[in-house]
Design an enzyme around this catalytic site. Structure first.
Site: not given
Ligand code: DGL
Length: 276
Positions: A13-14, A76, A161, A193, A195
């Site tokens: 993930d990012s 992600c 976050e 997403c 989050h």
């Molecule tokens: N992990 C990203 C997603 O699921 C969200 C956070 C980001 O923008 O890096 O799209």
């Protein structure tokens, strides 16, 4: 030449949001080894260009392959939407033909198409995910009669976050973002997403009981189990000692605290150095 030995399932993930997806995967498939990588030094990906997201995601996948992962899940959505297809078509074929990379968009799209009764599906995600139209494309591949309504929600990742996912700020942002979708009479909503799983309760409350909310953690875990059943040649390459490792490109206290919140238990992250 791509050599393959037994190794963990890589989850990328990012940042730390993907730990929520990993939590659900581990819950249903605890027997496997897992190696998580969060690119916290360069997060968020959501507002970056496709070119940059592809480059970062390839570097991350490369790191996970170097660590011996035969299979990588892009937890992600932004990376799944903007980089997965290219990675599968070009990068894997050229460099790692024996390994596999899967994303989170197709499992969520499949679940939404199965669940919708009025063929009207809403999607919320980052700007990158929404602009890529990947959810729309995948849903229409499964059923061309379905109408997809999308809303980019750039404030939600920073709210989560900042630890504000239970606050009135989250309520206000969610109401603003969900209003146009609810006005389209959707009966199914994809939380596209990593989050947004933490906002699920609030989203369900605003959406009301008639809307089926699709959260990715559970769906991805179910689809992964099916995939591994259908692909014994990949399943056989995965180590089964129940070992978990956590890597991050920027070792901060935040990764430990928020990461533990997303994962639902303490984690001990190590620093990852990605090749340029
Ligand atoms: N992990 C990203 C997603 O699921 C969200 C956070 C980001 O923008 O890096 O799209």
């Amino acid at each position: 030449m791509d050599k393959i030995a037994k190794g963990p399932i890589g989850v990328f993930d990012s940042g730390f949001g993907g730990l929520e997806i990993l939590r659900q995967i581990v819950k249903s498939l605890p027997q496997y080894d897992y190696l998580y990588l969060g690119d916290t030094a360069r997060t968020p990906y959501g507002s970056r260009s496709q070119e940059v997201i592809l480059k970062f995601t390839e570097q991350a996948v490369d790191f996970l392959f170097q660590q011996g992962c035969p299979l990588v899940i892009l937890a992600c959505n932004t990376a799944s939407a903007e980089a997965l297809r290219k990675i599968q078509q070009d990068y894997l074929r050229k460099h790692y033909p024996l390994r596999r990379v899967l994303g989170v968009v197709i499992p969520a799209a499949e679940e939404a198409v199965e669940k919708t009764k009025n063929a009207r599906i809403g999607v919320i995600g980052t700007e990158g995910t929404v602009a890529s139209l990947t959810f729309q494309r995948e849903v229409l591949k499964l059923n061309p009669r379905v109408k997809v309504f999308q809303e980019a929600c750039p404030l939600l990742v920073p709210i989560v976050e900042a630890g504000e996912h239970n606050s009135v700020v989250a309520d206000l942002a969610l109401k603003k973002y969900l209003k146009p979708l609810l006005g389209q009479s959707i009966d199914t909503l994809i939380l596209g997403c990593t989050h947004y799983g933490l906002l699920e309760k609030k989203i369900k409350k605003i959406a009301g009981p008639k809307i089926k909310v699709i959260t990715e953690g559970r769906v991805v875990a179910e689809k992964l189990a099916l995939y591994l059943k259908r692909h014994p040649e990949i399943e056989g390459q995965i180590k089964k000692t129940g070992h978990r490792q956590f890597f991050t490109t920027d070792l901060t206290c935040k990764f430990q605290t928020l990461g533990s919140l997303f994962f639902g238990g303490p984690i001990k992250p190590q620093k990852a150095q990605l090749a340029d």
